[in-house]
Design an enzyme around this catalytic site. Structure first.
Site, PDB file in Angstrom:
ATOM      1  N   ASN A  46       0.826  -1.209   0.000  1.00  0.00           N
ATOM      2  CA  ASN A  46       0.000   0.000   0.000  1.00  0.00           C
ATOM      3  C   ASN A  46       0.862   1.262   0.000  1.00  0.00           C
ATOM      4  O   ASN A  46       0.344   2.367   0.163  1.00  0.00           O
ATOM      5  CB  ASN A  46      -0.901   0.032   1.231  1.00  0.00           C
ATOM      6  CG  ASN A  46      -1.898  -1.112   1.242  1.00  0.00           C
ATOM      7  OD1 ASN A  46      -2.360  -1.542   0.196  1.00  0.00           O
ATOM      8  ND2 ASN A  46      -2.219  -1.600   2.428  1.00  0.00           N
ATOM      9  N   HIS A 132     -14.540  -1.083   5.538  1.00  0.00           N
ATOM     10  CA  HIS A 132     -13.456  -1.778   6.244  1.00  0.00           C
ATOM     11  C   HIS A 132     -13.918  -2.361   7.589  1.00  0.00           C
ATOM     12  O   HIS A 132     -14.800  -1.803   8.250  1.00  0.00           O
ATOM     13  CB  HIS A 132     -12.356  -0.744   6.487  1.00  0.00           C
ATOM     14  CG  HIS A 132     -11.061  -1.308   6.960  1.00  0.00           C
ATOM     15  ND1 HIS A 132     -10.669  -1.263   8.280  1.00  0.00           N
ATOM     16  CD2 HIS A 132     -10.055  -1.906   6.288  1.00  0.00           C
ATOM     17  CE1 HIS A 132      -9.467  -1.800   8.396  1.00  0.00           C
ATOM     18  NE2 HIS A 132      -9.067  -2.200   7.203  1.00  0.00           N
ATOM     19  N   GLU A 174     -16.245   4.587   2.302  1.00  0.00           N
ATOM     20  CA  GLU A 174     -14.829   4.781   2.000  1.00  0.00           C
ATOM     21  C   GLU A 174     -14.732   5.640   0.748  1.00  0.00           C
ATOM     22  O   GLU A 174     -15.634   5.619  -0.091  1.00  0.00           O
ATOM     23  CB  GLU A 174     -14.152   3.423   1.768  1.00  0.00           C
ATOM     24  CG  GLU A 174     -14.106   2.623   3.046  1.00  0.00           C
ATOM     25  CD  GLU A 174     -13.412   1.278   2.924  1.00  0.00           C
ATOM     26  OE1 GLU A 174     -12.679   1.032   1.942  1.00  0.00           O
ATOM     27  OE2 GLU A 174     -13.600   0.471   3.836  1.00  0.00           O
ATOM     28  N   SER A 178     -11.123  -0.629  -0.229  1.00  0.00           N
ATOM     29  CA  SER A 178      -9.790  -1.194  -0.054  1.00  0.00           C
ATOM     30  C   SER A 178      -9.568  -2.506  -0.795  1.00  0.00           C
ATOM     31  O   SER A 178      -8.440  -2.830  -1.132  1.00  0.00           O
ATOM     32  CB  SER A 178      -9.495  -1.383   1.433  1.00  0.00           C
ATOM     33  OG  SER A 178     -10.462  -2.205   2.026  1.00  0.00           O
ATOM     34  N   ASP A 203     -13.903   7.572   4.959  1.00  0.00           N
ATOM     35  CA  ASP A 203     -12.636   6.926   5.318  1.00  0.00           C
ATOM     36  C   ASP A 203     -11.795   6.926   4.040  1.00  0.00           C
ATOM     37  O   ASP A 203     -12.130   6.259   3.068  1.00  0.00           O
ATOM     38  CB  ASP A 203     -12.924   5.499   5.802  1.00  0.00           C
ATOM     39  CG  ASP A 203     -11.657   4.677   6.051  1.00  0.00           C
ATOM     40  OD1 ASP A 203     -10.618   4.960   5.413  1.00  0.00           O
ATOM     41  OD2 ASP A 203     -11.716   3.731   6.864  1.00  0.00           O
ATOM     42  N   HIS A 206      -7.236   4.956   1.355  1.00  0.00           N
ATOM     43  CA  HIS A 206      -6.590   4.696   0.061  1.00  0.00           C
ATOM     44  C   HIS A 206      -6.734   5.859  -0.918  1.00  0.00           C
ATOM     45  O   HIS A 206      -6.354   5.734  -2.074  1.00  0.00           O
ATOM     46  CB  HIS A 206      -7.160   3.419  -0.570  1.00  0.00           C
ATOM     47  CG  HIS A 206      -6.934   2.208   0.279  1.00  0.00           C
ATOM     48  ND1 HIS A 206      -5.767   1.486   0.242  1.00  0.00           N
ATOM     49  CD2 HIS A 206      -7.715   1.636   1.228  1.00  0.00           C
ATOM     50  CE1 HIS A 206      -5.850   0.500   1.121  1.00  0.00           C
ATOM     51  NE2 HIS A 206      -7.010   0.570   1.728  1.00  0.00           N
ATOM     52  N   LYS A 238      -0.426   4.219   4.342  1.00  0.00           N
ATOM     53  CA  LYS A 238      -0.529   3.757   2.960  1.00  0.00           C
ATOM     54  C   LYS A 238       0.266   4.725   2.070  1.00  0.00           C
ATOM     55  O   LYS A 238       1.476   4.719   2.144  1.00  0.00           O
ATOM     56  CB  LYS A 238      -2.002   3.573   2.619  1.00  0.00           C
ATOM     57  CG  LYS A 238      -2.479   2.297   3.344  1.00  0.00           C
ATOM     58  CD  LYS A 238      -3.926   2.130   3.573  1.00  0.00           C
ATOM     59  CE  LYS A 238      -4.174   0.829   4.351  1.00  0.00           C
ATOM     60  NZ  LYS A 238      -5.410   0.808   5.089  1.00  0.00           N
TER      61      LYS A 238
HETATM   62  C1  LIG Z   1      -6.033   0.183   6.210  1.00  0.00           C
HETATM   63  C2  LIG Z   1      -7.390   0.735   6.450  1.00  0.00           C
HETATM   64  C3  LIG Z   1      -7.779   1.184   7.724  1.00  0.00           C
HETATM   65  C4  LIG Z   1      -6.922   0.989   8.928  1.00  0.00           C
HETATM   66  O1  LIG Z   1      -5.857   1.846   8.951  1.00  0.00           O
HETATM   67  P1  LIG Z   1      -4.531   1.437   9.767  1.00  0.00           P
HETATM   68  O2  LIG Z   1      -3.841   2.714   9.955  1.00  0.00           O
HETATM   69  O3  LIG Z   1      -3.810   0.461   8.923  1.00  0.00           O
HETATM   70  O4  LIG Z   1      -5.009   0.835  11.047  1.00  0.00           O
HETATM   71  C5  LIG Z   1      -8.998   1.779   7.859  1.00  0.00           C
HETATM   72  N1  LIG Z   1      -9.833   1.912   6.802  1.00  0.00           N
HETATM   73  C6  LIG Z   1      -9.514   1.450   5.589  1.00  0.00           C
HETATM   74  C7  LIG Z   1     -10.466   1.627   4.461  1.00  0.00           C
HETATM   75  C8  LIG Z   1      -8.276   0.849   5.376  1.00  0.00           C
HETATM   76  O5  LIG Z   1      -7.974   0.372   4.177  1.00  0.00           O
END
Ligand SMILES: *Cc1c(COP(=O)(O)O)cnc(C)c1O
Length: 388
Positions: A46, A132, A174, A178, A203, A206, A238
């Site tokens: 990522n 997620h 999101e 993801s 969220d 990505h 990421k």
């Molecule tokens: C990776 C991810 C998270 C978690 O983030 P971390 O910092 O790795 O704990 C939350 N939401 C989504 C959509 C993710 O892909």
């Protein structure tokens, strides 16, 4: 006394071909990945812009450690809130056009803490069904009435909003999904939320760094006014290449979270040196747009080549490019065959994705060269044509 669940659950996972194991890696994240003295081209990271090993990000971490030590020494309300944390918050607010930014040790804890702190039993939480696990799990545990809407379905979301018109509602999606790499229709979703007087949270784990002319993420990409999205969650592990997360919101919500979000209050603040590295990574995103441009060029090249080879892709325009295979066995087998040919591509299986949607999850990065991509795709086309 024994916890039978341990033995039983492991046994069941093994029978279903879903047992997971970690592989210990001996190299930094980058174009190559190394396991057991074997090098592979890395299509499973990522670290979309290669910032985990960018010299100025590394230097910022080292200098931060020299100036502030390697640990923050406390939770933010006790003694762990230091100048680099404060400066990073200001930088984030300015970059993203927000009143408030709050730092968390991970996106997982940011999502969990927010949902649990914000929602009461009188409230309604509406989430895209492919959100997620950190969001879904918190939704199940929260006291709010929790409903899922069909993936990216504005219509289904609207029904839920109408049905709960008397409650406070929080919609969460999101920006970039993801496991599928597709994007939420943020403009119509935000319109709908406005119309129904509901809050919207995105969220953008990505999206940040990858999307938007300035790399600010999905909200910029959708050309929305930031305040149409009340809560924007970014992660730094990421595209920013480091670790940690932030919640961007207004000042009042920030003050509330500082007081009531248990993920924030009861957890040691991230090391100040880490905040320095994140600050440096944001400066790279702002001042060195060539990484984002290279990533976008690689995505375009990948899609074009796949089309020419007859490889079926999903509808993703982002760095995440899944190849849906259905059965876990097939996904695992092809992932292993790719490994034998020198390519590291992970197989993603249930329960991370819905049943019968096991897939290869190819992730592209700015450090890939075009030949890496074309070679991967020609090997993949060959493997996919073998019936197994
Ligand atoms: C990776 C991810 C998270 C978690 O983030 P971390 O910092 O790795 O704990 C939350 N939401 C989504 C959509 C993710 O892909």
């Amino acid at each position: 006394m024994a916890f039978e669940i341990v033995t039983q659950a492991i046994e069941q996972r093994k029978q279903q071909q879903l047992f997971r194991q970690r592989r210990c890696q001996f190299s930094a994240q980058g174009r190559w990945i190394e396991f057991d003295r074997q090098r592979y081209l890395n299509f499973s990271s990522n670290d979309y812009l290669g910032l985990s090993h960018h010299p100025s990000v590394i230097e910022a971490w080292i200098k931060g450690a020299r100036d502030f030590g390697v640990g923050s020494g406390g939770s933010p309300l006790v003694s762990g809130f230091q100048r680099p944390h404060y400066q990073l918050e200001l930088q984030l607010c300015e970059w993203q056009g927000r009143e408030g930014a709050l730092l968390f040790n991970s996106g997982f804890s940011a999502n969990q803490g927010l949902i649990k702190a914000l929602l009461t039993k009188h409230d309604v939480l509406l989430q895209d069904k492919l959100n997620h696990a950190s969001l879904m799990e918190a939704g199940v545990q929260s006291e709010a009435s929790f409903k899922r809407f069909k993936h990216n379905s504005v219509q289904h979301l609207e029904q839920h909003l109408v049905n709960a018109s008397n409650a406070n509602r929080l919609v969460i999606t999101e920006g970039v999904f993801s496991m599928d790499g597709d994007q939420a229709p943020l403009s119509p979703i935000s319109q709908l939320c406005k119309q129904h007087d509901s809050w919207l949270m995105v969220d953008d784990a990505h999206g940040v760094g990858c999307l938007g002319d300035q790399g600010r993420g999905s909200i910029e990409h959708a050309h929305l006014p930031v305040n149409d999205v009340q809560i924007h969650m970014l992660t730094f592990g990421k595209a920013l290449g480091v670790s940690g997360a932030t919640i961007l919101c207004n000042q009042e919500l920030k003050d509330y979270l500082v007081n009531f979000d248990k993920s924030y209050v009861y957890s040691t603040a991230m090391p100040a040196a880490q905040a320095c590295a994140i600050s440096a990574a944001i400066e790279v995103v702002k001042n060195e747009p060539q990484f984002q441009a290279q990533l976008l060029a690689n995505i375009t090249f990948f899609k074009k080549q796949a089309l020419e080879l007859g490889i079926t892709l999903g509808g993703s325009d982002t760095a995440i490019q899944p190849i849906l295979l259905g059965s876990s066995e097939r996904a695992l087998a092809i992932s292993q065959q790719l490994q034998q040919r020198g390519y590291w591509v992970s197989a993603i299986r249930p329960p991370t994705v819905p049943s019968n949607t096991a897939r290869l999850r190819i992730t592209l990065s700015s450090h890939h060269q075009q030949q890496d991509i074309s070679q991967l795709l020609s090997v993949l086309a060959e493997l996919l044509s073998n019936k197994i």
